[in-house]
Design a protein around this motif. Structure first.
Motif, PDB file in Angstrom:
ATOM      1  N   LYS A  35       0.848  -1.189   0.000  1.00 20.91           N
ATOM      2  CA  LYS A  35       0.000   0.000   0.000  1.00 20.91           C
ATOM      3  C   LYS A  35       0.885   1.241   0.000  1.00 20.91           C
ATOM      4  CE  LYS A  35      -3.736  -0.084   2.410  1.00 20.91           C
ATOM      5  NZ  LYS A  35      -4.787   0.123   1.382  1.00 20.91           N
ATOM      6  N   GLN A  36       0.461   2.247  -0.754  1.00 18.76           N
ATOM      7  CA  GLN A  36       1.190   3.512  -0.805  1.00 18.76           C
ATOM      8  C   GLN A  36       0.295   4.634  -0.307  1.00 18.76           C
ATOM      9  OE1 GLN A  36       4.189   3.982  -4.108  1.00 18.76           O
ATOM     10  NE2 GLN A  36       2.765   2.607  -5.128  1.00 18.76           N
ATOM     11  N   LEU A  37       0.835   5.421   0.615  1.00 13.51           N
ATOM     12  CA  LEU A  37       0.113   6.549   1.190  1.00 13.51           C
ATOM     13  C   LEU A  37       0.864   7.830   0.873  1.00 13.51           C
ATOM     14  CD1 LEU A  37      -0.563   5.084   4.748  1.00 13.51           C
ATOM     15  CD2 LEU A  37      -2.087   5.017   2.788  1.00 13.51           C
ATOM     16  N   SER A  38       0.166   8.814   0.383  1.00 16.26           N
ATOM     17  CA  SER A  38       0.763  10.120   0.141  1.00 16.26           C
ATOM     18  C   SER A  38       0.856  10.880   1.463  1.00 16.26           C
ATOM     19  CB  SER A  38      -0.092  10.906  -0.858  1.00 16.26           C
ATOM     20  OG  SER A  38       0.369  12.240  -0.951  1.00 16.26           O
ATOM     21  N   PHE A  39       2.077  11.383   1.779  1.00 17.94           N
ATOM     22  CA  PHE A  39       2.217  12.119   3.039  1.00 17.94           C
ATOM     23  C   PHE A  39       2.832  13.505   2.864  1.00 17.94           C
ATOM     24  CE2 PHE A  39       6.479  10.443   2.670  1.00 17.94           C
ATOM     25  CZ  PHE A  39       7.295  11.357   3.342  1.00 17.94           C
ATOM     26  N   LEU A  40       3.198  13.862   1.641  1.00 17.91           N
ATOM     27  CA  LEU A  40       3.864  15.148   1.448  1.00 17.91           C
ATOM     28  C   LEU A  40       3.612  15.644   0.031  1.00 17.91           C
ATOM     29  CD1 LEU A  40       5.934  17.282   2.544  1.00 17.91           C
ATOM     30  CD2 LEU A  40       7.719  15.864   1.534  1.00 17.91           C
ATOM     31  N   SER A  41       3.271  16.935  -0.091  1.00 15.49           N
ATOM     32  CA  SER A  41       3.096  17.556  -1.406  1.00 15.49           C
ATOM     33  C   SER A  41       3.490  19.022  -1.297  1.00 15.49           C
ATOM     34  CB  SER A  41       1.646  17.419  -1.887  1.00 15.49           C
ATOM     35  OG  SER A  41       1.471  18.056  -3.141  1.00 15.49           O
ATOM     36  N   VAL A  42       4.592  19.372  -1.931  1.00 16.83           N
ATOM     37  CA  VAL A  42       5.122  20.738  -1.876  1.00 16.83           C
ATOM     38  C   VAL A  42       5.369  21.206  -3.302  1.00 16.83           C
ATOM     39  CG1 VAL A  42       7.030  22.189  -1.102  1.00 16.83           C
ATOM     40  CG2 VAL A  42       6.208  20.339   0.358  1.00 16.83           C
ATOM     41  N   THR A  43       4.844  22.370  -3.664  1.00 14.37           N
ATOM     42  CA  THR A  43       5.002  22.875  -5.022  1.00 14.37           C
ATOM     43  C   THR A  43       5.526  24.307  -5.000  1.00 14.37           C
ATOM     44  OG1 THR A  43       2.720  23.688  -5.084  1.00 14.37           O
ATOM     45  CG2 THR A  43       3.099  21.435  -5.841  1.00 14.37           C
ATOM     46  N   GLY A  44       6.186  24.663  -6.099  1.00 16.12           N
ATOM     47  CA  GLY A  44       6.605  26.051  -6.303  1.00 16.12           C
ATOM     48  C   GLY A  44       7.630  26.557  -5.321  1.00 16.12           C
ATOM     49  N   ARG A  45       8.571  25.703  -4.887  1.00 18.66           N
ATOM     50  CA  ARG A  45       9.577  26.122  -3.918  1.00 18.66           C
ATOM     51  C   ARG A  45      10.938  26.238  -4.585  1.00 18.66           C
ATOM     52  NH1 ARG A  45       6.514  28.328  -0.060  1.00 18.66           N
ATOM     53  NH2 ARG A  45       4.643  27.038   0.172  1.00 18.66           N
ATOM     54  N   ALA A  46      11.779  27.080  -3.975  1.00 19.11           N
ATOM     55  CA  ALA A  46      13.097  27.361  -4.549  1.00 19.11           C
ATOM     56  C   ALA A  46      14.099  26.274  -4.164  1.00 19.11           C
ATOM     57  CB  ALA A  46      13.591  28.722  -4.071  1.00 19.11           C
ATOM     58  N   PHE A  47      15.090  26.090  -5.026  1.00 22.45           N
ATOM     59  CA  PHE A  47      16.178  25.165  -4.737  1.00 22.45           C
ATOM     60  C   PHE A  47      17.449  25.706  -5.369  1.00 22.45           C
ATOM     61  CE2 PHE A  47      14.830  23.995  -8.941  1.00 22.45           C
ATOM     62  CZ  PHE A  47      15.978  23.546  -9.585  1.00 22.45           C
ATOM     63  N   LYS A  48      18.572  25.132  -4.972  1.00 20.63           N
ATOM     64  CA  LYS A  48      19.858  25.506  -5.550  1.00 20.63           C
ATOM     65  C   LYS A  48      20.449  24.308  -6.276  1.00 20.63           C
ATOM     66  CE  LYS A  48      21.152  29.064  -2.162  1.00 20.63           C
ATOM     67  NZ  LYS A  48      22.158  29.467  -1.150  1.00 20.63           N
ATOM     68  N   ARG A  49      21.078  24.602  -7.406  1.00 22.49           N
ATOM     69  CA  ARG A  49      21.788  23.582  -8.171  1.00 22.49           C
ATOM     70  C   ARG A  49      23.276  23.908  -8.079  1.00 22.49           C
ATOM     71  NH1 ARG A  49      19.854  20.604 -12.781  1.00 22.49           N
ATOM     72  NH2 ARG A  49      18.076  22.032 -12.813  1.00 22.49           N
ATOM     73  N   THR A  50      24.056  23.005  -7.538  1.00 23.78           N
ATOM     74  CA  THR A  50      25.486  23.258  -7.375  1.00 23.78           C
ATOM     75  C   THR A  50      26.278  22.150  -8.061  1.00 23.78           C
ATOM     76  OG1 THR A  50      25.463  22.124  -5.225  1.00 23.78           O
ATOM     77  CG2 THR A  50      25.207  24.520  -5.209  1.00 23.78           C
ATOM     78  N   TYR A  51      27.557  22.457  -8.329  1.00 16.47           N
ATOM     79  CA  TYR A  51      28.428  21.539  -9.057  1.00 16.47           C
ATOM     80  C   TYR A  51      29.649  21.235  -8.196  1.00 16.47           C
ATOM     81  CZ  TYR A  51      25.402  23.150 -12.783  1.00 16.47           C
ATOM     82  OH  TYR A  51      24.300  23.462 -13.519  1.00 16.47           O
ATOM     83  N   HIS A  52      30.014  19.943  -8.163  1.00 21.07           N
ATOM     84  CA  HIS A  52      31.063  19.485  -7.260  1.00 21.07           C
ATOM     85  C   HIS A  52      32.056  18.605  -8.006  1.00 21.07           C
ATOM     86  CE1 HIS A  52      28.793  20.726  -3.572  1.00 21.07           C
ATOM     87  NE2 HIS A  52      27.800  20.633  -4.433  1.00 21.07           N
ATOM     88  N   VAL A  53      33.325  18.765  -7.632  1.00 23.36           N
ATOM     89  CA  VAL A  53      34.403  18.007  -8.257  1.00 23.36           C
ATOM     90  C   VAL A  53      35.289  17.434  -7.153  1.00 23.36           C
ATOM     91  CG1 VAL A  53      36.559  18.240  -9.564  1.00 23.36           C
ATOM     92  CG2 VAL A  53      34.448  19.230 -10.456  1.00 23.36           C
ATOM     93  N   ARG A  54      35.718  16.198  -7.343  1.00 27.11           N
ATOM     94  CA  ARG A  54      36.696  15.555  -6.461  1.00 27.11           C
ATOM     95  C   ARG A  54      37.858  15.062  -7.296  1.00 27.11           C
ATOM     96  NH1 ARG A  54      31.606  13.992  -4.861  1.00 27.11           N
ATOM     97  NH2 ARG A  54      31.024  14.521  -2.707  1.00 27.11           N
ATOM     98  N   ALA A  55      38.936  14.708  -6.622  1.00 31.11           N
ATOM     99  CA  ALA A  55      40.123  14.212  -7.330  1.00 31.11           C
ATOM    100  C   ALA A  55      39.749  12.999  -8.167  1.00 31.11           C
ATOM    101  CB  ALA A  55      41.222  13.861  -6.333  1.00 31.11           C
ATOM    102  N   GLY A  56      40.178  12.996  -9.427  1.00 23.89           N
ATOM    103  CA  GLY A  56      39.901  11.886 -10.319  1.00 23.89           C
ATOM    104  C   GLY A  56      38.649  12.049 -11.157  1.00 23.89           C
ATOM    105  N   ASP A  57      37.770  13.012 -10.820  1.00 24.34           N
ATOM    106  CA  ASP A  57      36.565  13.232 -11.616  1.00 24.34           C
ATOM    107  C   ASP A  57      36.915  13.830 -12.975  1.00 24.34           C
ATOM    108  OD1 ASP A  57      35.040  12.319  -9.550  1.00 24.34           O
ATOM    109  OD2 ASP A  57      34.308  14.281  -8.907  1.00 24.34           O
TER     110      ASP A  57
END
Length: 430
Positions: free
Chosen positions: A253-275
């Motif tokens: 069974k699946q129950l919906s417990f969260l619904s959030v729309t129209g919110r801000a987020f950040k997109r970031t870029y990450h590098v490590r040795a060997g990437d």
């Protein structure tokens, strides 16, 4: 006298499911009898009940058995040994009566009329009424002092093979997100839970025995819009569904417990040795101001993004940990093709007791926008000190450095830094 109690006498049922694949079942039933009762058969319990976890309130129990080895062909026939049964010919309708002698390897009987021995007689075997005490369902059987019953009892126990998991879908359009959370409940416990007060307990609970789930068919049921309240339990979070929920045996069974729309987020870029390419990370705060502000249980997040044509594409998935209110949710969805990285050790030389190491990251941005790249460099098991760096950095801990490098569109940037390692400290085992 014996009294059978089924879920029909149930006054209240609550189920608390845990991440570890088990659940705490608590139910209240009303017991009433017209005669003195010395045995109570408590039916409709989970087949995977942990018998050493049973707690009964409202009834003084002298002895408890769990009868789960229920009616089957072999066990049923054993109850009729030395009794007369009938064998009916399905074509002619004629019947033969015989005394049942053995059912160990085959059916052996003695004809009532001729006393001849019959082995595996052909036809339909007809048995008298079910013997007293034969249970058709798993049951807790309690021996009590003989007494009239007119009372409520509360029975609680742990059962294996009832588990829950959270999972999420995240949709990105431009600079806004839509986040949907689901609870997935899987019931292999061998019992139905109808109109139960359902609570979901998040967190790792130490158990001495690992839980294993059997493979079996699953029925799917999707239930919309189940309001959830959170409450604190010492070292745990509890998610309580604010309406009765039915979870049948062998059902997902699946129950919906969260619904959030129209919110801000950040997109970031990450590098490590060997990437060779930068990783893409999405981040947003778990706060009321951002439409959240409740503890989020761990689970898989699947991310979808709208392209320029308006079509939606799957762009990655990640698992988030239990995230408390006020913390930041971070989701790594894969690599980006238009941010490239080349990293290498440029120089290593010794001067006295110190070793000097120079490291280089060459970063290339082919995106149409200027970006910031977070470079995370790890120094394992070393006592070190920075000598020089082309860019500012933050020392996250003794083993990690984080640089922030701004790279213009269609441009490259080079990060170079030198640190020294105390070789004496390594010799001493620091």
């Amino acid at each position: 006298m014996k009294l059978q109690s089924t879920r029909r006498q149930q006054k209240n049922l609550s189920v608390a499911a845990y991440n570890g694949g088990f659940a705490l079942v608590r139910e209240m039933r009303y017991l009433k009898s017209e005669e003195a009762i010395e045995e109570v058969q408590f039916l409709d319990v989970a087949e995977r009940v942990e018998t050493d976890s049973i707690v009964v309130k409202g009834l003084e129990i002298l002895e408890q058995n769990y009868d789960y080895d229920l009616v089957s062909k072999g066990k049923l026939l054993e109850r009729y040994i030395n009794q007369n049964v009938r064998v009916r010919n399905s074509e002619t309708g004629e019947e033969m009566e015989m005394r049942l002698l053995s059912v160990a390897e085959c059916i052996i009987g003695e004809r009532a009329d001729t006393k001849e021995i019959v082995i595996d007689p052909a036809g339909e075997l007809i048995l008298p009424a079910l013997p007293e005490g034969l249970l058709l369902k798993p049951a807790l059987v309690w021996k009590i002092e003989p007494a009239l019953l007119d009372q409520e009892i509360i029975v609680s126990y742990l059962t294996k093979s009832l588990e829950w998991h959270a999972h999420y879908t995240l949709e990105l359009r431009d600079n806004e997100l839509q986040l949907f959370g689901w609870v997935k409940i899987l019931n292999h416990s061998g019992a139905h839970y109808e109109n139960a007060q359902l609570a979901l307990v998040a967190g790792d609970v130490h158990r001495e025995e690992l839980m294993h789930n059997d493979d079996s068919p699953i029925l799917y049921s999707r239930m919309q819009s189940a309001p959830v309240e959170t409450e604190a339990l010492t070292d745990r979070f509890v998610y309580r569904i604010n309406r009765p929920v039915t979870v049948m045996n062998e059902q997902l069974k699946q129950l919906s417990f969260l619904s959030v729309t129209g919110r801000a987020f950040k997109r970031t870029y990450h590098v490590r040795a060997g990437d060779t390419h930068a990783s893409v990370e999405l981040a947003f705060p778990n706060t009321k101001e951002n439409g959240l502000g409740m503890p989020l249980p761990e689970g898989i997040v699947k991310v979808y993004e709208y392209g320029d044509s308006g079509e939606v594409f799957f762009t990655g998935e990640d698992q988030i940990v239990h995230t408390a209110t006020g913390k930041t949710v971070r989701i790594e969805i894969g690599k980006t093709l238009d941010i490239q990285s080349e990293s290498y050790e440029k120089l290593r030389e010794k001067h006295g007791v110190h070793e000097y190491i120079t490291y280089v990251y060459k970063l290339e941005n082919r995106k149409p926008d200027n970006i910031r790249i977070f470079v995370n460099h790890f120094l394992y098991g070393q006592v070190w000190e920075m000598e020089s760096s082309s860019h500012d950095y933050e020392r996250k801990n003794n083993a990690e450095l984080e640089f922030i490098v701004n790279v213009h569109s269609d441009a490259s940037e080079e990060l170079e830094f030198t640190y020294k390692v105390d070789k004496r400290a390594e010799t001493r085992g620091y």
